[in-house]
Design a protein around this motif. Structure first.
Motif, PDB file in Angstrom:
ATOM      1  N   ALA A 114       0.829  -1.207   0.000  1.00 17.42           N
ATOM      2  CA  ALA A 114       0.000   0.000   0.000  1.00 17.42           C
ATOM      3  C   ALA A 114       0.865   1.258   0.000  1.00 17.42           C
ATOM      4  O   ALA A 114       0.605   2.212  -0.749  1.00 17.42           O
ATOM      5  CB  ALA A 114      -0.914   0.000   1.224  1.00 17.42           C
ATOM      6  N   ARG A 115       1.901   1.254   0.819  1.00 14.71           N
ATOM      7  CA  ARG A 115       2.760   2.428   0.897  1.00 14.71           C
ATOM      8  C   ARG A 115       3.489   2.666  -0.429  1.00 14.71           C
ATOM      9  O   ARG A 115       3.652   3.818  -0.858  1.00 14.71           O
ATOM     10  CB  ARG A 115       3.767   2.267   2.041  1.00 14.71           C
ATOM     11  N   LEU A 116       3.902   1.598  -1.087  1.00 15.98           N
ATOM     12  CA  LEU A 116       4.579   1.740  -2.374  1.00 15.98           C
ATOM     13  C   LEU A 116       3.670   2.420  -3.393  1.00 15.98           C
ATOM     14  O   LEU A 116       4.097   3.317  -4.127  1.00 15.98           O
ATOM     15  CB  LEU A 116       5.016   0.360  -2.877  1.00 15.98           C
ATOM     16  N   MET A 117       2.414   2.005  -3.425  1.00 16.73           N
ATOM     17  CA  MET A 117       1.465   2.624  -4.346  1.00 16.73           C
ATOM     18  C   MET A 117       1.252   4.098  -3.994  1.00 16.73           C
ATOM     19  O   MET A 117       1.201   4.964  -4.867  1.00 16.73           O
ATOM     20  CB  MET A 117       0.142   1.856  -4.289  1.00 16.73           C
ATOM     21  N   LEU A 118       1.139   4.383  -2.709  1.00 13.96           N
ATOM     22  CA  LEU A 118       0.929   5.767  -2.272  1.00 13.96           C
ATOM     23  C   LEU A 118       2.154   6.630  -2.538  1.00 13.96           C
ATOM     24  O   LEU A 118       2.020   7.815  -2.882  1.00 13.96           O
ATOM     25  CB  LEU A 118       0.568   5.802  -0.788  1.00 13.96           C
ATOM     26  N   TRP A 119       3.343   6.076  -2.390  1.00 13.42           N
ATOM     27  CA  TRP A 119       4.561   6.838  -2.707  1.00 13.42           C
ATOM     28  C   TRP A 119       4.553   7.288  -4.154  1.00 13.42           C
ATOM     29  O   TRP A 119       4.955   8.411  -4.466  1.00 13.42           O
ATOM     30  CB  TRP A 119       5.808   5.995  -2.437  1.00 13.42           C
ATOM     31  N   SER A 120       4.097   6.413  -5.047  1.00  8.52           N
ATOM     32  CA  SER A 120       4.097   6.753  -6.470  1.00  8.52           C
ATOM     33  C   SER A 120       3.066   7.837  -6.796  1.00  8.52           C
ATOM     34  O   SER A 120       3.135   8.459  -7.853  1.00  8.52           O
ATOM     35  CB  SER A 120       3.823   5.509  -7.317  1.00  8.52           C
ATOM     36  N   ALA A 121       2.120   8.066  -5.876  1.00  3.08           N
ATOM     37  CA  ALA A 121       1.126   9.117  -6.054  1.00  3.08           C
ATOM     38  C   ALA A 121       1.389  10.311  -5.133  1.00  3.08           C
ATOM     39  O   ALA A 121       0.526  11.184  -4.986  1.00  3.08           O
ATOM     40  CB  ALA A 121      -0.281   8.569  -5.796  1.00  3.08           C
TER      41      ALA A 121
END
Length: 351
Positions: free
Chosen positions: A127-134
């Protein structure tokens, strides 16, 4: 693994990153395939297919979780493809591909929202990886520890007030979510006898991770790649905040004389039971049930009888929110009817 037909419908969500990559590869007007799909075709299909009946709580479908998790690498691959090709686009392709990747990121935050509620460290890291990309890593902190506690109160930046335009709400939500996450992390670290500015503050970690991804975007695509990375992130979290705007617009919990708020119920979240858009958004539109049971997997969510229903699915409502006079004209009468119904029901219970 046993085939689970009900889970397979969630593979439709993969169309978001896949259409993004197809537009990047094909170029021209194909770059607008995803925005047209999301905001024209999906609302039309929702109208044709109609709503699902109000469903009770259901059994979760394990395969659905794996389908949802697969969205993250697909979305990241789409961003990487866009960043590496950004220096070759025409103005038209820039607009289309940026919108497409922004929509893909917005749905990616929906996935991150779901995974961020899980207890597994690996899923929360995904989840954090996806949020980092946004560029919205702090969302998980404020959402889990702030929004779910203070929803439908003045203390929640993700709750839109009646007659508040989306554009004013956007600033409230974006700035308030960041501030709330910082305060949550500072309080957590102080309990551990660490300063709020310590490197273990998750807000700092999120900022560092997003900056690192920005550097990678520069390496892959130079300045155009970096600009694309930033633009798709802004569009992505702006779509998230449009969804937040829709989900709780005008719904406020009563405050008693002693300062306490009434208990949060399903009556404080708008829901939508449009069949196809719920498949595409991993049942996000069954939002009231999510607030009542935040740890339940998305495929097990049903409908709460107290929750008011939106007149259309999220894609249509997002477009409506961008035109405040039209939004108020559609939603304020529904808001009034919802409160009148609540007052009637509570009056009957009091008798």
């Amino acid at each position: 693994m046993q085939v689970q037909p009900r889970a397979c419908v969630y593979m439709l969500a993969w169309l978001f990153p896949l259409l993004s990559m197809w537009g990047i590869e094909t170029g021209g007007v194909a770059t607008f395939a995803l925005p047209v799909f999301a905001f024209v075709l999906v609302p039309l299909v929702d109208l044709f297919v109609g709503r699902s009946p109000r469903l009770p709580n259901r059994d979760g479908v394990p395969l659905a979780d794996w389908i949802m998790r697969a969205y993250v690498p697909l979305a990241l691959l789409a961003v990487a493809n866009g960043v590496s090709a950004a220096d070759r686009w025409s103005t038209l392709e820039w607009i289309g591909n940026t919108l497409s990747l922004g929509v893909t990121a917005g749905v990616g935050i929906v996935v991150a929202h779901e995974l961020g509620h899980r207890r597994s460290f690996a899923l929360r890291l995904l989840a954090r990886l996806m949020l980092w990309s946004a560029a919205y890593g702090h969302f998980r902190v404020e959402h889990n520890r702030g929004h779910h506690i203070w929803v439908a109160t003045p203390y929640d930046p993700a709750t839109a007030r009646r007659n508040q335009p989306y554009y004013a709400f956007w600033w409230q939500a974006v700035s308030g979510t960041l501030h709330g996450a910082w305060m949550q992390e500072t309080a957590r670290l102080i309990k551990r006898q660490l300063p709020g500015w310590h490197w273990r503050n998750e807000v700092w970690q999120n900022v560092a991770a997003t900056l690192l991804l920005g550097v990678l975007a520069s390496v892959l695509g130079g300045l155009p790649g970096l600009l694309l990375f930033a633009a798709q992130a802004i569009i992505g979290f702006s779509l998230l905040e449009a969804v937040d705007y829709i989900e709780h617009y005008g719904l406020m919990r009563h405050r008693f004389a002693d300062g306490r708020f009434e208990r949060m119920t399903a009556a404080h979240s708008w829901s939508a039971n449009h069949t196809v858009s719920n498949w595409l958004l991993f049942e996000l539109q069954r939002h009231a049930d999510h607030h009542m049971r935040p740890l339940v997997p998305f495929s097990a969510l049903g409908d709460q009888a107290e929750s008011p229903m939106l007149p259309a699915s999220y894609p249509t409502m997002i477009m409506l929110a961008l035109c405040p006079p039209l939004w108020f004209r559609v939603m304020n009468p529904r808001l009034d009817r919802h409160y009148q119904q609540l007052a009637t029901e509570r009056g009957m219970l009091a008798v």
